[in-house]
Design a protein around this motif. Structure first.
Motif, short mmCIF file in Angstrom:
data_model
loop_
_atom_site.label_atom_id
_atom_site.label_comp_id
_atom_site.label_asym_id
_atom_site.label_seq_id
_atom_site.Cartn_x
_atom_site.Cartn_y
_atom_site.Cartn_z
N ALA A 68 -9.98 4.59 -3.93
CA ALA A 68 -8.67 4.31 -4.51
C ALA A 68 -8.64 4.68 -5.99
O ALA A 68 -7.66 5.29 -6.48
N ASP A 73 0.82 -1.21 0.00
CA ASP A 73 0.00 0.00 0.00
C ASP A 73 0.85 1.26 0.00
O ASP A 73 1.80 1.39 0.79
N GLU A 74 0.55 2.15 -0.93
CA GLU A 74 1.22 3.44 -1.08
C GLU A 74 2.66 3.31 -1.61
O GLU A 74 3.38 4.30 -1.70
N LEU A 90 -2.33 0.52 -4.30
CA LEU A 90 -3.22 0.85 -3.18
C LEU A 90 -4.03 -0.39 -2.83
O LEU A 90 -4.47 -1.11 -3.73
#
Length: 411
Positions: free
Chosen positions: A352, A334-335, A339
């Motif tokens: 998202a 994530d990130e 996402l």
């Protein structure tokens, strides 16, 4: 080594990523000088023999009520009877016993067991051979292999699955080595009490179709952003969630959906989608598809055993929006390269999509890290190295425990 590989299907019949990985593994180990043979089920009765890309392949007619891959869907009672017979199929045990007597392998590597059943473990044990079981799905807990029912992931084993899998955990004690294609996939079975006497390993699938070069595709300028889904069009893949979430954003973008599925289900999806922005493009080769999109979406509602689509998207420098389910979280960070969203929070997918549509800096940053984040997983040679070492160790360990000598030429 003389290795027999057993699976439900083998090329040109494909049920999913397991068959892609199996063919890559078999042909790769053959190139390395090992004597390989494949045993799968097939649509014809008896045992048919052929050669595919130099690999000897046996296809055994399934000794059950029907072959499930003919394209016809039987009624619920017939399906239940099929699964009852598949709980322990003595007929398929006999088929394997005959093949083992004729081929005399050093080791048997089992992949998907649907259609064969756990009866094959007894046949291999009776032949005095080591068993390596590779886990691609959750067949040993759920007959359908995915623990998904009525639009939701099954948090607990239901009564019918518990009945049909009543003795499977105990029977798994005969397996010498168990391999999960992700840490999640292995832990699910270990936590359920399976393979207590087996040596556990995690060997990630490779990506045989990943591009060799490290350069991202050139994106055509002045066109709307493209989000894309590729895979089997089935209820557990989260396509209704994806279509609804995408259309709620009302962003200047298009959604491309590639793949095949049941005609009635696909028609229902199309009736849900706005054809001005959501395009069903049919079957596409993964490499070609990823070169035409900007963001891949893997919105699965079930626990994904691995996540080959996410891996291949990253290999093509494409960031991924994925459900935080199963093995996907071992690929999508994530990130960092994508996402994560959560099916239990329906708005998370819409949010998202909207973030990446409205923040090109974030999207490009994720894309710039995508390939490097999965580089260590991509190599088929890496996967072959790990399986080759595991098989050698299995034969040596088996020889030591049983007091028999293993000829050096065999290894």
């Amino acid at each position: 080594m003389k290795i027999l590989f057993l699976n439900t299907l083998y090329a040109p019949y494909f049920g999913g990523g397991a068959e892609v990985m199996l063919q890559s593994m078999v042909e790769g180990l053959k190139r390395r000088g090992h004597e390989v043979q494949v045993l799968s089920t097939g649509p014809e009765s008896g045992v048919q023999s052929e050669s595919l890309n130099g690999v000897p392949v046996l296809r055994a007619g399934m000794r059950n009520l029907y072959w499930p891959f003919s394209g016809r869907r039987p009624g619920p009672l017939l399906r239940l009877a099929w699964h009852a017979l598949d709980r322990y199929n003595r007929g398929m045990r006999e088929v394997l016993a005959d093949v083992l007597e004729q081929s005399e392998p050093d080791v048997v590597v089992c992949h998907n067991l649907s259609g064969w059943s756990i009866a094959v473990w007894d046949a291999i044990r009776d032949a005095g051979l080591p068993i390596v079981q590779i886990l691609h799905d959750q067949y040993l807990i759920c007959p359908r292999g995915m623990r998904f029912n009525k639009g939701r992931h099954c948090e607990q084993q239901c009564g019918s699955c518990a009945l049909l899998r009543r003795s499977h955990a105990k029977a798994s004690a005969t397996v010498d080595v168990v391999v999960g294609v992700s840490r999640f996939q292995l832990d699910v079975l270990l936590d359920a009490g399976y393979f207590r006497d087996s040596r556990p390993h995690v060997i990630y699938n490779a990506s045989p179709f990943a591009p060799q070069n490290d350069e991202p595709a050139v994106v055509a300028a002045h066109r709307p952003l493209r989000f894309g889904f590729i895979g089997t069009l089935a209820p557990n893949k989260g396509l209704e969630w994806l279509i609804d979430s995408f259309q709620e954003t009302r962003c200047d973008a298009s959604l491309l959906i590639a793949g095949r599925g049941d005609a009635e289900y696909v028609n229902a999806l199309k009736s849900r989608a706005d054809p001005r922005h959501v395009h069903f493009v049919g079957y596409r080769k993964a490499g070609d598809f990823f070169r035409t999109i900007d963001v891949a979406v893997v919105p699965t509602l079930s626990q994904e055993p691995f996540g080959l689509v996410a891996l291949e998207a990253c290999a093509h420098h494409v960031p991924v929006i994925a459900s935080a389910r199963g093995g996907l979280v071992e690929i999508v960070r994530d990130e960092f390269n994508g996402l994560l969203c959560e099916p239990d929070r329906p708005d998370s997918l819409r949010d998202a999509i909207q973030r990446l549509a409205q923040d090109p800096g974030l999207r490009l940053g994720l894309a710039s890290r995508a390939r490097a984040s999965v580089e260590s997983m991509l190599s088929v040679e890496r996967m072959l190295d790990e399986y080759e070492a595991l098989l050698r160790h299995t034969l040596l360990d088996r020889g030591v425990r049983h007091g028999s000598a293993i000829p050096v030429s065999t290894l």
